[in-house]
Scaffold this motif. Structure first.
Motif, PDB file in Angstrom:
ATOM      1  N   SER A 131      -2.638  12.098   0.890  1.00  0.00           N
ATOM      2  CA  SER A 131      -4.033  12.352   0.546  1.00  0.00           C
ATOM      3  C   SER A 131      -5.002  11.695   1.523  1.00  0.00           C
ATOM      4  CB  SER A 131      -4.320  11.841  -0.871  1.00  0.00           C
ATOM      5  OG  SER A 131      -4.250  10.423  -0.918  1.00  0.00           O
ATOM      6  N   PHE A 132      -6.219  12.217   1.509  1.00  0.00           N
ATOM      7  CA  PHE A 132      -7.276  11.661   2.359  1.00  0.00           C
ATOM      8  C   PHE A 132      -7.532  10.200   2.004  1.00  0.00           C
ATOM      9  CE2 PHE A 132     -11.801  10.634   2.932  1.00  0.00           C
ATOM     10  CZ  PHE A 132     -11.940  10.843   4.308  1.00  0.00           C
ATOM     11  N   THR A 182      -5.097   3.389   4.671  1.00  0.00           N
ATOM     12  CA  THR A 182      -4.107   2.986   5.675  1.00  0.00           C
ATOM     13  C   THR A 182      -4.788   2.674   7.007  1.00  0.00           C
ATOM     14  OG1 THR A 182      -2.351   4.283   4.636  1.00  0.00           O
ATOM     15  CG2 THR A 182      -2.078   3.746   6.967  1.00  0.00           C
ATOM     16  N   GLU A 183      -5.724   3.526   7.399  1.00  0.00           N
ATOM     17  CA  GLU A 183      -6.465   3.291   8.638  1.00  0.00           C
ATOM     18  C   GLU A 183      -7.297   2.015   8.537  1.00  0.00           C
ATOM     19  OE1 GLU A 183      -8.731   6.804   9.373  1.00  0.00           O
ATOM     20  OE2 GLU A 183      -6.967   8.074   9.683  1.00  0.00           O
ATOM     21  N   ARG A 184      -7.871   1.787   7.364  1.00  0.00           N
ATOM     22  CA  ARG A 184      -8.663   0.579   7.147  1.00  0.00           C
ATOM     23  C   ARG A 184      -7.784  -0.663   7.243  1.00  0.00           C
ATOM     24  NH1 ARG A 184     -12.877  -2.630   7.787  1.00  0.00           N
ATOM     25  NH2 ARG A 184     -13.488  -3.811   5.929  1.00  0.00           N
ATOM     26  N   ALA A 185      -6.579  -0.600   6.711  1.00  0.00           N
ATOM     27  CA  ALA A 185      -5.650  -1.726   6.773  1.00  0.00           C
ATOM     28  C   ALA A 185      -5.318  -2.069   8.221  1.00  0.00           C
ATOM     29  CB  ALA A 185      -4.374  -1.403   6.001  1.00  0.00           C
ATOM     30  N   MET A 206       6.014   2.113  11.127  1.00  0.00           N
ATOM     31  CA  MET A 206       5.751   1.346   9.915  1.00  0.00           C
ATOM     32  C   MET A 206       4.626   1.930   9.059  1.00  0.00           C
ATOM     33  SD  MET A 206       6.086  -2.534  11.494  1.00  0.00           S
ATOM     34  CE  MET A 206       5.971  -3.369   9.899  1.00  0.00           C
ATOM     35  N   LYS A 207       3.936   2.952   9.570  1.00  0.00           N
ATOM     36  CA  LYS A 207       2.820   3.539   8.824  1.00  0.00           C
ATOM     37  C   LYS A 207       3.231   4.065   7.443  1.00  0.00           C
ATOM     38  CE  LYS A 207      -0.828   7.016   8.932  1.00  0.00           C
ATOM     39  NZ  LYS A 207      -1.475   8.125   9.679  1.00  0.00           N
ATOM     40  N   VAL A 250       0.654  -4.179   6.810  1.00  0.00           N
ATOM     41  CA  VAL A 250       0.503  -4.177   8.265  1.00  0.00           C
ATOM     42  C   VAL A 250       1.512  -3.230   8.907  1.00  0.00           C
ATOM     43  CG1 VAL A 250       0.646  -5.592  10.356  1.00  0.00           C
ATOM     44  CG2 VAL A 250      -0.354  -6.548   8.265  1.00  0.00           C
ATOM     45  N   ALA A 251       1.057  -2.515   9.922  1.00  0.00           N
ATOM     46  CA  ALA A 251       1.964  -1.683  10.720  1.00  0.00           C
ATOM     47  C   ALA A 251       1.799  -2.078  12.180  1.00  0.00           C
ATOM     48  CB  ALA A 251       1.658  -0.203  10.523  1.00  0.00           C
TER      49      ALA A 251
END
Length: 214
Positions: free
Chosen positions: A154-155, A161-164, A95-96, A89-90
């Motif tokens: 990487s993509f 990360t975006e999905r999380a 936090m990313k 979580v960010a």
């Protein structure tokens, strides 16, 4: 750990003065409060035929660090139709990189370093909050630094990360650790009476409910 505390932790860490709150920081639940919340609409599973238990965590969270060995032990004895999915979580942009670190370690087939990140931050007080610091640390663990840096940006890692972050928003995560069972039922140590073991006990109670579609 509250969202505000997570933010303070991230900011302090970036300033090389990490702030960690004691486990007692969590607010006590109200008397008679239900030990879980219903997530509506439910979040679909990525594992067909499996009940997902999503652990929403943050490497900066002292409670997540304390529960990591417990979660690892629980996963080994979970029912055959249950799969643990860990979601970093960010609560803010700072936090990313920690989300990217988790998915990079998975991509490099070094999940063994997941627990070691908690140890490095909370016990060894290492400032693993930037890509450069992370690269130095993983190199010391035997990981090729160049490969790490390539995968980190990487993509695939950025997509995960975006999905999380999307999952965290869908589940309305406002503190860590939190546990989403079957995409439907959310619990946490706070909801389970300010108890780490209580949270895992509640997860075990929610699994049959998720299995039965209640």
């Amino acid at each position: 750990m509250t969202k505000l505390l997570s933010r303070l932790l991230a900011v302090s860490a970036l300033a090389a003065t990490a702030l960690f709150a004691p486990a007692s920081h969590a607010q006590a639940p109200q008397a008679g409060a239900q030990p879980y919340q219903v997530v509506n609409p439910p979040i679909p599973s990525d594992h067909n035929g499996k009940i997902e238990v999503m652990e929403f965590f943050a490497y900066t969270c002292p409670h997540c660090a304390a529960m990591e060995p417990m979660v690892e032990s629980w996963a080994k004895t979970a029912p055959a139709d249950v799969v643990l999915v860990q979601v970093p979580v960010a609560f803010n942009a700072a936090m990313k990189p920690l989300q990217q670190l988790y998915y990079t370690l998975q991509a490099l087939n070094r999940p063994d370093l997941h627990t070691k990140v908690f140890v490095a931050i909370h016990q060894e007080h290492k400032q693993l909050f930037t890509k450069s610091a992370m690269a130095d640390w993983v190199a010391a663990q035997g990981v090729d630094r160049k490969k790490f840096e390539e995968v980190f940006d990487s993509f695939s890692v950025n997509t995960q990360t975006e999905r999380a972050t999307q999952l965290s928003k869908q589940a309305n995560i406002d503190g860590t650790p939190s546990y989403l069972v079957g995409g439907k039922f959310l619990t946490s140590p706070v909801m389970a009476g300010n108890s780490y073991q209580g949270a895992l006990d509640e997860v075990n109670k929610l699994i049959p409910m998720a299995r039965d579609g209640k």
